[in-house]
Motif scaffolding. Structure first.
Motif, PDB file in Angstrom:
ATOM      1  N   SER A   1       0.876  -1.166   0.000  1.00  0.00           N
ATOM      2  CA  SER A   1       0.000   0.000   0.000  1.00  0.00           C
ATOM      3  C   SER A   1       0.913   1.216   0.000  1.00  0.00           C
ATOM      4  O   SER A   1       2.092   1.115  -0.325  1.00  0.00           O
ATOM      5  N   ASN A   2       0.379   2.388   0.320  1.00  0.00           N
ATOM      6  CA  ASN A   2       1.234   3.556   0.543  1.00  0.00           C
ATOM      7  C   ASN A   2       0.779   4.239   1.826  1.00  0.00           C
ATOM      8  O   ASN A   2      -0.375   4.117   2.230  1.00  0.00           O
ATOM      9  N   GLU A   3       1.705   4.907   2.463  1.00  0.00           N
ATOM     10  CA  GLU A   3       1.452   5.395   3.819  1.00  0.00           C
ATOM     11  C   GLU A   3       0.324   6.410   3.882  1.00  0.00           C
ATOM     12  O   GLU A   3      -0.492   6.397   4.816  1.00  0.00           O
ATOM     13  N   ALA A   4       0.246   7.289   2.891  1.00  0.00           N
ATOM     14  CA  ALA A   4      -0.803   8.311   2.913  1.00  0.00           C
ATOM     15  C   ALA A   4      -2.185   7.666   2.841  1.00  0.00           C
ATOM     16  O   ALA A   4      -3.104   8.039   3.586  1.00  0.00           O
ATOM     17  N   HIS A   5      -2.339   6.686   1.958  1.00  0.00           N
ATOM     18  CA  HIS A   5      -3.648   6.043   1.858  1.00  0.00           C
ATOM     19  C   HIS A   5      -3.929   5.185   3.081  1.00  0.00           C
ATOM     20  O   HIS A   5      -5.062   5.147   3.578  1.00  0.00           O
ATOM     21  N   TRP A   6      -2.910   4.490   3.577  1.00  0.00           N
ATOM     22  CA  TRP A   6      -3.121   3.647   4.757  1.00  0.00           C
ATOM     23  C   TRP A   6      -3.615   4.479   5.939  1.00  0.00           C
ATOM     24  O   TRP A   6      -4.576   4.114   6.620  1.00  0.00           O
TER      25      TRP A   6
END
Length: 282
Positions: free
Chosen positions: A131-136
């Motif tokens: 995933s990516n941190e901003a979306h997580w």
């Protein structure tokens, strides 16, 4: 490289929600609704077989939700994620990587399974989940409007497993995701949705997820009411579709119940669908 479309069943969503401000008199010709105004949609995922890597993009809804949840979305069809992987010649244990375009339940539900004794565990024991941190962070601290799409049972077990890794948009693609050429990040539907792009049989192929859920959504005003920032979606979609038309991309359609793929072209009315076809026809 070999590609397989994975089709773990069908579900229904309200037609008005799926087509936003477009009147029913127009969209009902594209995906006819039932008596409850519900339209059928696919849960299409993509499996990329490349050397030692076996990369699964999205996982559908899964089968761990209760009957009340399932009744809201009219889940139907005999296929499951497991049966579709078996049809392609693989098992869950063979998957090396799972890329989740975003964490709405219809894209990540199959990433976690419920054991016979009721425990939650990752469905792909040998895979790295991307995933990516901003979306997580967006998903684990959801806004009130989007909260119903981010289910903790689909998300937290992945983090607790130790199998989760984040892609840094500023640092390029990790080596483990070498089958991909790039990832397009989009913020209209949700924060930092990831749409992977790759080369296949001499063509550029893009899995646009909910940036373009079906061929019916190619015209710019056809934007879902589920999108958090619909004007941003329109702008992002225009940029991507112009690239796709200029470079003759193949677009994999995640939710289109009738068409696996399409190409687009410039017309006097704007960008429109050129052809629809199955991935196997390439």
């Amino acid at each position: 490289m070999n590609l397989h479309t994975i089709n773990p069943g069908l579900f229904k969503l309200d037609g008005g929600a799926m087509f936003g401000v477009v009147p029913r008199s127009m969209w009902q010709k594209l995906n006819p609704p039932d008596a409850n105004n519900m339209c059928t949609w696919a849960l299409r995922c993509l499996l990329i077989e490349d050397g030692s890597r076996l990369l699964l993009i999205d996982t559908g809804i899964g089968d761990k939700q209760d009957e009340k949840f399932r009744s809201h979305f009219y889940l139907h069809g005999a296929a499951t994620l497991e049966s579709e992987l078996q049809k392609a010649g693989f098992t869950a244990a063979d998957i090396t990587d799972v890329l989740l375009t975003h964490l709405h339940f219809d894209h990540c539900g199959g990433a976690v399974r419920r054991t016979p004794d009721g425990k939650l565990e990752t469905a792909f024991p040998n895979a790295t989940y991307w995933s990516n941190e901003a979306h997580w962070n967006w998903a684990v601290q959801p806004n009130p409007r989007e909260k119903a799409s981010f289910l903790k049972e689909n998300i937290l077990p992945v983090q607790e497993s130790g199998q989760l890794k984040f892609i840094d948009p500023a640092s390029g693609l990790p080596a483990d995701l070498s089958p991909l050429r790039e990832i397009i990040y989009a913020d209209g539907h949700t924060e930092k949705l990831m749409a992977p792009v790759l080369q296949y049989k001499g063509r550029t192929l893009a899995f646009l997820s909910d940036l373009l859920p079906s061929a019916a959504h190619v015209p710019l005003p056809y934007v879902m009411s589920y999108d958090m920032r619909p004007l941003v979606t329109m702008a992002e979609k225009e940029v991507v579709l112009r690239r796709a038309a200029d470079e003759n991309w193949v677009l994999v359609l995640q939710h289109d119940p009738a068409h696996e793929c399409c190409t687009v072209q410039h017309t006097e009315k704007g960008i429109r669908v050129a052809e629809t076809f199955g991935l196997a026809d390439l």
